[in-house]
Design a protein around this motif. Structure first.
Motif, mmCIF file in Angstrom:
data_model
loop_
_atom_site.group_PDB
_atom_site.id
_atom_site.type_symbol
_atom_site.label_atom_id
_atom_site.label_comp_id
_atom_site.label_asym_id
_atom_site.label_seq_id
_atom_site.Cartn_x
_atom_site.Cartn_y
_atom_site.Cartn_z
ATOM 1 N N LEU A 29 0.961 -0.399 0.172
ATOM 2 C CA LEU A 29 -0.215 0.048 -0.189
ATOM 3 C C LEU A 29 1.001 1.263 -0.180
ATOM 4 O O LEU A 29 1.138 1.045 0.710
ATOM 5 C CB LEU A 29 -1.028 -0.031 0.924
ATOM 6 N N LEU A 30 0.603 2.018 -0.273
ATOM 7 C CA LEU A 30 1.802 3.138 -1.015
ATOM 8 C C LEU A 30 0.747 4.567 -1.489
ATOM 9 O O LEU A 30 0.623 4.611 -1.538
ATOM 10 C CB LEU A 30 2.694 2.821 -2.458
ATOM 11 N N LEU A 31 1.244 5.449 -0.378
ATOM 12 C CA LEU A 31 1.636 6.558 0.022
ATOM 13 C C LEU A 31 1.995 8.055 -0.710
ATOM 14 O O LEU A 31 3.175 7.434 -0.263
ATOM 15 C CB LEU A 31 1.378 7.073 1.867
ATOM 16 N N GLN A 32 1.928 8.043 -1.887
ATOM 17 C CA GLN A 32 3.202 9.038 -2.654
ATOM 18 C C GLN A 32 2.407 9.839 -2.715
ATOM 19 O O GLN A 32 1.340 10.267 -2.120
ATOM 20 C CB GLN A 32 3.242 8.632 -4.017
ATOM 21 N N HIS A 33 3.388 11.048 -2.703
ATOM 22 C CA HIS A 33 3.492 12.465 -2.720
ATOM 23 C C HIS A 33 3.246 13.200 -4.377
ATOM 24 O O HIS A 33 3.742 12.179 -5.372
ATOM 25 C CB HIS A 33 4.584 13.700 -2.354
ATOM 26 N N PRO A 34 2.318 13.843 -4.473
ATOM 27 C CA PRO A 34 1.703 13.995 -5.418
ATOM 28 C C PRO A 34 2.865 14.031 -7.010
ATOM 29 O O PRO A 34 2.931 13.853 -7.773
ATOM 30 C CB PRO A 34 0.396 15.054 -6.048
ATOM 31 N N THR A 35 3.951 14.788 -6.466
ATOM 32 C CA THR A 35 4.609 15.388 -7.324
ATOM 33 C C THR A 35 5.831 13.863 -7.523
ATOM 34 O O THR A 35 6.964 14.145 -8.366
ATOM 35 C CB THR A 35 6.185 16.732 -6.760
ATOM 36 N N LYS A 36 6.293 12.946 -6.914
ATOM 37 C CA LYS A 36 6.616 11.992 -7.099
ATOM 38 C C LYS A 36 6.132 10.822 -7.467
ATOM 39 O O LYS A 36 6.725 9.644 -8.073
ATOM 40 C CB LYS A 36 7.543 11.996 -5.394
ATOM 41 N N MET A 37 4.485 10.836 -8.131
ATOM 42 C CA MET A 37 4.024 9.547 -8.281
ATOM 43 C C MET A 37 4.972 9.002 -9.798
ATOM 44 O O MET A 37 4.429 10.240 -10.406
ATOM 45 C CB MET A 37 2.635 10.329 -8.114
ATOM 46 N N THR A 38 5.227 8.053 -10.384
ATOM 47 C CA THR A 38 5.009 8.126 -11.497
ATOM 48 C C THR A 38 4.426 6.327 -11.706
ATOM 49 O O THR A 38 3.778 5.634 -11.502
ATOM 50 C CB THR A 38 6.695 6.974 -11.820
ATOM 51 N N SER A 39 4.590 6.195 -13.191
ATOM 52 C CA SER A 39 3.604 5.130 -13.922
ATOM 53 C C SER A 39 3.613 3.587 -12.890
ATOM 54 O O SER A 39 3.329 3.448 -12.848
ATOM 55 C CB SER A 39 3.307 6.047 -15.395
ATOM 56 N N ALA A 40 5.377 3.652 -12.962
ATOM 57 C CA ALA A 40 5.825 2.482 -12.551
ATOM 58 C C ALA A 40 5.260 1.980 -11.343
ATOM 59 O O ALA A 40 4.698 1.234 -10.693
ATOM 60 C CB ALA A 40 7.710 2.102 -13.275
ATOM 61 N N GLN A 41 5.218 3.113 -10.078
ATOM 62 C CA GLN A 41 4.873 3.186 -9.281
ATOM 63 C C GLN A 41 3.346 2.478 -9.141
ATOM 64 O O GLN A 41 3.190 1.636 -8.335
ATOM 65 C CB GLN A 41 5.483 3.676 -8.126
ATOM 66 N N GLN A 42 3.273 3.024 -10.037
ATOM 67 C CA GLN A 42 0.869 2.881 -9.826
ATOM 68 C C GLN A 42 0.932 1.397 -10.479
ATOM 69 O O GLN A 42 0.678 0.801 -9.571
ATOM 70 C CB GLN A 42 0.611 4.228 -11.139
ATOM 71 N N ASP A 43 2.012 1.018 -11.223
ATOM 72 C CA ASP A 43 1.897 -0.251 -11.602
ATOM 73 C C ASP A 43 2.540 -1.567 -10.845
ATOM 74 O O ASP A 43 1.062 -2.248 -10.377
ATOM 75 C CB ASP A 43 2.159 -0.156 -13.053
ATOM 76 N N LEU A 44 2.978 -0.949 -10.103
ATOM 77 C CA LEU A 44 4.179 -1.900 -8.919
ATOM 78 C C LEU A 44 2.791 -1.824 -8.405
ATOM 79 O O LEU A 44 3.326 -3.681 -6.819
ATOM 80 C CB LEU A 44 5.481 -1.404 -8.187
#
Length: 438
Positions: A29-44
């Motif tokens: 479960l990932l809490l990510q900052h809007p400036t740090k989000m990447t498509s790879a993180q979204q997929d993983l």
């Protein structure tokens, strides 16, 4: 891989961290900052929530929802701005990981100095900087001293006050930085408060450690090369320090970590060896930057990121003691005079070399080059392995010189090539390292 070994709540992460968590069989479960989000993180990641995770009022309701559905077994951050929020989550849900109090002691350098003094751990004289006269008073009592942000990183906003002649300029720069961001590429930190610390003149190093239920294992001692403005321009593992100094550093970091209450997980503690022995500069309950984890893995075969992710779930073996050295490893950095980046070439070719651990470039065509004052002003790095530290130092420079070309244009309009920052003239041939290629 089907996630079956538990669920991890990650507060901020880079792609590599998420990938390694998934490789361990964890649900992420990932809490990510809007400036740090990447498509790879979204997929993983299995679940993603985009939020300014430095704002607890925004994080708390999201975490409460995730706790109820789908639930999680551990909370962790390996990135600086996520450490305190992860600590709050550990406290709130009694997860057993590092709590807020310990994370805050490590983030807040003034709180850390006061805590060490109360615990009787050797430290340096320190005081908050609130007005111009503080500089004169502190200097009169302690001689040369450092001024730096209370909770900064990457050598940003660090100034040496050698004497009264420096005080006005340093005060002006402090005032200019208050309320500014620390990272030119992100927006996670604001500089507010500053601290004054007695200057320690001596070799600088960091200790990479992993703690197992209060047993602190020193995995590596890293030698650091620091430019006059405190930007770090190189690292080598293992450190080329006398045996007595290395043993003193190991003893000190174990005492330090016990004093601040860190019991589990990875830590990165920076220190200097002064006339009276080691003294801490700062410490973090996360992995180091600057590809130091890659150096540690290359030299000792220990992946500190995987250990940090896997230890809360019992998925990695406890280290019985200091790992055996199997190689040396080094990072070298590119720097240039102020101007602008024209082009960057050769990165992929360098990354394919068998002795190269990683290549990271922060320089991109069109980027502005600033005077080298802190770690954000460097243009890129290469990390390499070699049989011994001296060979690693030379090899890192050779890879940058022979394979990577960063063309620049100075503010005066002169074309040039970025250069390898000199770290040890006694080892490297000075002219070969710093001479610009035609």
């Amino acid at each position: 891989m089907t996630s079956s070994h538990g669920t991890l709540l990650l507060v901020g992460a880079v792609e590599d961290t998420v990938r390694k968590a998934k490789a361990l069989g964890l649900r992420v479960l990932l809490l990510q900052h809007p400036t740090k989000m990447t498509s790879a993180q979204q997929d993983l990641a299995d679940v993603v929530r985009i939020v300014d995770y430095t704002d607890w009022s925004a994080v708390e309701p999201l975490v409460r929802q995730l706790w109820h559905d789908p639930g999680f077994d551990a909370a962790l951050s390996l990135t600086e701005p996520g450490l305190e929020p992860a600590g709050r989550i550990n406290d709130r849900y009694d997860l057993g990981g590092t709590g807020y109090e310990v994370a805050h002691l490590l983030r807040d350098k003034w709180a850390m100095r006061r805590h060490l003094a109360a615990a009787g751990v050797p430290s340096v004289a320190a005081a908050p900087l609130t007005e111009r006269a503080d500089l004169d008073r502190f200097g009169a009592e302690h001689g040369a001293f450092i001024v730096k942000p209370v909770d900064g990183t990457a050598s940003f906003g660090v100034f040496l006050v050698r004497g009264p002649q420096d005080a006005d300029e340093v005060w002006a720069r402090v005032q200019k930085l208050r309320g500014k961001r620390t990272d030119r590429g992100s927006t996670l930190f604001l500089i507010q408060d500053f601290i004054m610390e007695q200057y320690v003149d001596g070799p600088e190093l960091s200790v990479e450690c992993f703690s197992f239920a209060g047993r602190h294992v020193v995995v590596a001692v890293t030698e650091k090369f620091v430019a006059p403005g405190f930007a770090e321009v190189g690292h080598v593992v293992p450190a080329r320090l006398p045996h007595a100094d290395q043993e003193a550093a190991r003893r000190y970091v174990r005492r330090f970590l016990a004093a601040v209450g860190l019991r589990d997980g990875v830590s990165h503690t920076e220190m200097r060896i002064g006339p009276d022995g080691p003294v801490v500069i700062e410490s973090h309950n996360r992995i180091a930057g600057d590809a130091i984890p890659e150096l540690v893995e290359g030299a000792y075969g220990v992946d500190l990121t995987t250990y940090a992710l896997g230890w809360p779930f019992g998925l990695v073996p406890e280290l019985s003691g200091r790992p055996r050295e199997r190689a040396a490893a080094c990072t070298r950095f590119l720097v240039a005079e102020p101007g602008r980046i024209g082009s960057v070439e050769g990165v992929e070719d360098a990354g394919r070399l068998p002795d190269v651990l990683t290549v990271r470039m922060s320089a991109h065509p069109g980027d502005v080059i600033r005077e080298l004052r802190d770690n954000w002003d460097r243009l890129g790095l290469v990390a390499v392995t070699a049989p011994d530290p001296e060979s690693a130092i030379r090899r890192g420079a050779a890879v940058l010189r022979e394979h990577i070309r960063v063309r620049t244009v100075s503010h005066g309009g002169r074309p040039g090539i970025a250069q390898v920052a000199v770290v040890d003239p006694a080892v490297e041939q000075h002219s070969d390292v710093v001479e610009a290629r035609a």
